[in-house]
Structures are given as structure tokens and as C-alpha cells.
Design a protein around this motif. Structure first.
Motif, short mmCIF file in Angstrom:
data_model
loop_
_atom_site.label_atom_id
_atom_site.label_comp_id
_atom_site.label_asym_id
_atom_site.label_seq_id
_atom_site.Cartn_x
_atom_site.Cartn_y
_atom_site.Cartn_z
N MET A 81 0.84 -1.20 0.00
CA MET A 81 0.00 0.00 0.00
C MET A 81 0.88 1.25 0.00
O MET A 81 1.92 1.30 0.66
N PHE A 82 0.43 2.25 -0.75
CA PHE A 82 1.08 3.56 -0.80
C PHE A 82 0.04 4.60 -0.43
O PHE A 82 -0.94 4.79 -1.17
N LEU A 83 0.21 5.25 0.70
CA LEU A 83 -0.71 6.29 1.16
C LEU A 83 -0.01 7.64 0.99
O LEU A 83 1.02 7.89 1.62
N HIS A 84 -0.58 8.48 0.16
CA HIS A 84 0.06 9.75 -0.15
C HIS A 84 -0.42 10.83 0.81
O HIS A 84 -1.58 10.85 1.23
N PRO A 85 0.45 11.76 1.18
CA PRO A 85 0.09 12.77 2.18
C PRO A 85 -0.85 13.84 1.64
O PRO A 85 -0.85 14.13 0.45
N ASN A 86 -1.63 14.38 2.57
CA ASN A 86 -2.45 15.57 2.28
C ASN A 86 -3.30 15.42 1.03
O ASN A 86 -3.37 16.30 0.18
N GLY A 87 -3.94 14.30 0.89
CA GLY A 87 -4.81 14.09 -0.26
C GLY A 87 -5.65 12.86 -0.09
O GLY A 87 -5.56 12.16 0.92
N THR A 88 -6.49 12.59 -1.05
CA THR A 88 -7.34 11.41 -0.98
C THR A 88 -6.89 10.33 -1.95
O THR A 88 -7.60 9.35 -2.16
N ASP A 89 -5.72 10.52 -2.57
CA ASP A 89 -5.25 9.51 -3.52
C ASP A 89 -4.36 8.49 -2.82
O ASP A 89 -3.66 8.81 -1.86
N TRP A 90 -4.38 7.29 -3.30
CA TRP A 90 -3.56 6.20 -2.78
C TRP A 90 -3.47 5.17 -3.91
O TRP A 90 -4.23 5.20 -4.87
N ASN A 91 -2.53 4.27 -3.80
CA ASN A 91 -2.48 3.18 -4.77
C ASN A 91 -1.88 1.95 -4.12
O ASN A 91 -1.31 2.02 -3.02
N HIS A 104 -15.86 4.03 0.63
CA HIS A 104 -17.07 4.76 0.99
C HIS A 104 -16.76 6.25 0.94
O HIS A 104 -15.72 6.69 1.45
N PRO A 105 -17.64 7.05 0.35
CA PRO A 105 -17.40 8.49 0.36
C PRO A 105 -17.42 9.04 1.79
O PRO A 105 -18.15 8.53 2.65
N ARG A 106 -16.62 10.05 2.04
CA ARG A 106 -16.53 10.64 3.37
C ARG A 106 -17.90 11.09 3.89
O ARG A 106 -18.17 11.05 5.09
N GLU A 107 -18.74 11.54 2.96
CA GLU A 107 -20.04 12.08 3.37
C GLU A 107 -20.88 11.05 4.10
O GLU A 107 -21.78 11.41 4.88
N GLN A 108 -20.62 9.77 3.85
CA GLN A 108 -21.41 8.73 4.51
C GLN A 108 -21.14 8.65 6.02
O GLN A 108 -22.00 8.22 6.77
N PHE A 109 -19.95 9.04 6.44
CA PHE A 109 -19.64 9.02 7.87
C PHE A 109 -18.70 10.16 8.23
O PHE A 109 -17.67 9.99 8.87
N SER A 119 -11.89 6.10 3.71
CA SER A 119 -12.14 4.66 3.63
C SER A 119 -11.37 4.04 2.47
O SER A 119 -11.28 4.62 1.39
N ILE A 120 -10.82 2.86 2.71
CA ILE A 120 -10.28 2.01 1.65
C ILE A 120 -10.87 0.62 1.87
O ILE A 120 -10.59 -0.03 2.87
N LYS A 121 -11.68 0.19 0.95
CA LYS A 121 -12.35 -1.12 1.09
C LYS A 121 -11.68 -2.14 0.17
O LYS A 121 -11.57 -1.93 -1.04
N PHE A 172 -9.86 1.97 7.53
CA PHE A 172 -9.88 3.42 7.73
C PHE A 172 -8.45 3.92 7.76
O PHE A 172 -7.58 3.32 8.40
N VAL A 173 -8.21 5.00 7.03
CA VAL A 173 -6.88 5.57 6.92
C VAL A 173 -6.91 7.00 7.43
O VAL A 173 -7.81 7.77 7.10
N VAL A 174 -5.94 7.36 8.24
CA VAL A 174 -5.77 8.74 8.69
C VAL A 174 -4.54 9.31 7.98
O VAL A 174 -3.43 8.79 8.13
N ARG A 175 -4.74 10.35 7.21
CA ARG A 175 -3.64 10.94 6.44
C ARG A 175 -2.56 11.52 7.34
O ARG A 175 -2.84 12.18 8.34
N LYS A 176 -1.31 11.24 6.98
CA LYS A 176 -0.16 11.80 7.68
C LYS A 176 0.50 12.84 6.78
O LYS A 176 0.15 12.99 5.61
N ASN A 177 1.49 13.53 7.30
CA ASN A 177 2.20 14.55 6.52
C ASN A 177 3.30 13.97 5.64
O ASN A 177 3.93 14.68 4.87
#
Length: 258
Positions: A81-91, A104-109, A119-121, A172-177
Motif C-alpha cells: 500500500m502507498f498512502l500519499h500525504p495531504n490528499g485522498t489519492d492512494w495506490n 465509501h465516500p466521506r459524506e457517509q460518515f 475509507s479504503i475497502k 480506515f486511513v488517517v492521512r499523515k504529513n
């Protein structure tokens, strides 16, 4: 002598069309997945400050019972997994292409995600079915996830597999810097299910060659209702589903399996 007080076993049917999951990463009882690091721990440790030996975590019965009484869904690939900072993109990169992701879109929760959560499902290759309404608590086996659980949190819940079959992994992912990268090895326990019963669970595995047929037959309405009719009314969906499954099991109660 007959034991008339013996409680009837519960059968958990596990279906998949994923050949990797079926051949190499089957659903199994948790005692098969007690972490290697735990097995290597000594029974006692010496604490300098106390000048004495005390029991190590190896003596913690809570961990043993946690695995012994659970059912594990292991990872069916090698995943990075690659979690990119300060954004909603990942791969992610995987060892084969029988892995898919949604979110799941953020608006759902939104009250939970706040500004930096998302969310990453991971779509599970397994569908479960149980003839009885047994509740299962679904949680993250953190003792097996030390290398990545601080970045990748499985959101827990309680399911029954009489009226629904999905086992998707909602992380659930919490973005880091900073950029976060981590690898998850095949067979890593990703989910542990704890049944709300003391009765014995018998796990049966079934391979379905046609993935589309499995998806259609095990969707939330088992392809017996027009989903579009109820798509905007979750309460009605659940009610109709429960009524349908109850009637099916009552009708087929002499047959032995559904």
C-alpha cells in the motif's frame, strides 16, 4: 451412551470464485493463525527494575482465547500500500490481479472521518452463509498486524450470515504529513470473526467457477428481488431480506442444507 445434551454444530459455508483464496488462503479457525512472534516469546522475563522474573505475554490466556474462539480471513495475495500525504489519492500493488478495491465516500460518515480520514475497502473474495442467525463480531486481529495496523485500521462491526453474505474489509486511513508505504504478506490474518455462541463452528469451503454467478446469487437480495425497487430504503431492504430467508429455511427445513 448417547449424549442428548450435546449442542448441535453450526455450519458456516464459505464460497469463493478466487482460485488463490481457495487453494492457498482458506478461511480457518483462529488457532491456526496464532502469531509466530508470540510462539517465540519466553514463558518468563526478567525485569531489572523489579529484580525478579515475571510471566511474559506468552502466559496471557486472553490472547490464546482471542484466536482460539475466532475464525480468520487471511490475505490471499502479497499487497503493498502507498498512502500519499495531504490528499485522498492512494495506490496499491498486488502479486496477482484477483484483488479489487472500493471506498465509501466521506459524506457517509463525515462525523467520524473528519478532515484527514477516509475509507479504503478491499473487496473480499469470500461469501459466507449460515442457516441460523448467529451474530459474528468482525474485528482486526491487531496481534497479527503489528507492522501496519497504525496506518490501516479495520472498522469493526457485527454481522449475521443468514440474511447477508458479504465479508468485505473496510479499512480506515488517517492521512499523515509524509508518504506511508507498507507491505502485507500473503496469509496475514486480515479479519477475525468471533461468533456469539459457544456451539462448535464447522467451516465448509466451496469453489464456484463462475465469479459472476457467485456475485449474482449471493448479492444482498440473492437475486430473488428487484434491487432497484428497494435501493433507497435500507429499512425495507433488510425487512424483505429477513422475511425471504426465514420463509426459505422454513420451507426447506427437512432438506438438510440451503
Amino acid at each position: 451412551m448417547f449424549n442428548f445434551n450435546k449442542k448441535k454444530d453450526i455450519v458456516l459455508d464459505c464460497y469463493t470464485s478466487n482460485i488463490y483464496a481457495y487453494n492457498f488462503a482458506r478461511i480457518n479457525h483462529g488457532h491456526h493463525f496464532i502469531p509466530d512472534w508470540w510462539k517465540k516469546e519466553p514463558n518468563e522475563i526478567h525485569v531489572k527494575e523489579q529484580q525478579e522474573s515475571i510471566p511474559s505475554i506468552k502466559k496471557c490466556t486472553a490472547i490464546v482465547q482471542y484466536y482460539k474462539n475466532g475464525i480468520i480471513l487471511p490475505l490471499w495475495c502479497d499487497l503493498k500500500m502507498f498512502l500519499h500525504p495531504n490528499g485522498t489519492d492512494w495506490n496499491a500493488t498486488t502479486s496477482h490481479n484477483e484483488v479489487s478495491f472500493e471506498k465509501h465516500p466521506r459524506e457517509q460518515f463525515a462525523g467520524f472521518t473528519k478532515e484527514h480520514g477516509e475509507s479504503i475497502k478491499i473487496i473480499s473474495p469470500w461469501r459466507f452463509h449460515c442457516r441460523e442467525k448467529i451474530l459474528f463480531t468482525m474485528s482486526q486481529p491487531i496481534w497479527s498486524n503489528r507492522d501496519f495496523f497504525e496506518h490501516f485500521h479495520l472498522l469493526p462491526g457485527v454481522l449475521d450470515f443468514k440474511t447477508q453474505s458479504g465479508t468485505n474489509l473496510n479499512f480506515f486511513v488517517v492521512r499523515k504529513n509524509e508518504e506511508i508505504e507498507f507491505n502485507i504478506n500473503p496469509l496475514t490474518p486480515m479479519v477475525i470473526f468471533h461468533p456469539h455462541t459457544e456451539r462448535n463452528i464447522i467451516i465448509k469451503h466451496h469453489f464456484v467457477e463462475n465469479a459472476e454467478n457467485l456475485h449474482i446469487s449471493m448479492n444482498p437480495f440473492f437475486s430473488m428481488f428487484n434491487f432497484e425497487t428497494y435501493v433507497h430504503d435500507i429499512t425495507l431492504q433488510i425487512k424483505k431480506r429477513k422475511q425471504f430467508i426465514t420463509k426459505v429455511h422454513q420451507t426447506n427445513k427437512e432438506i438438510g442444507k440451503f
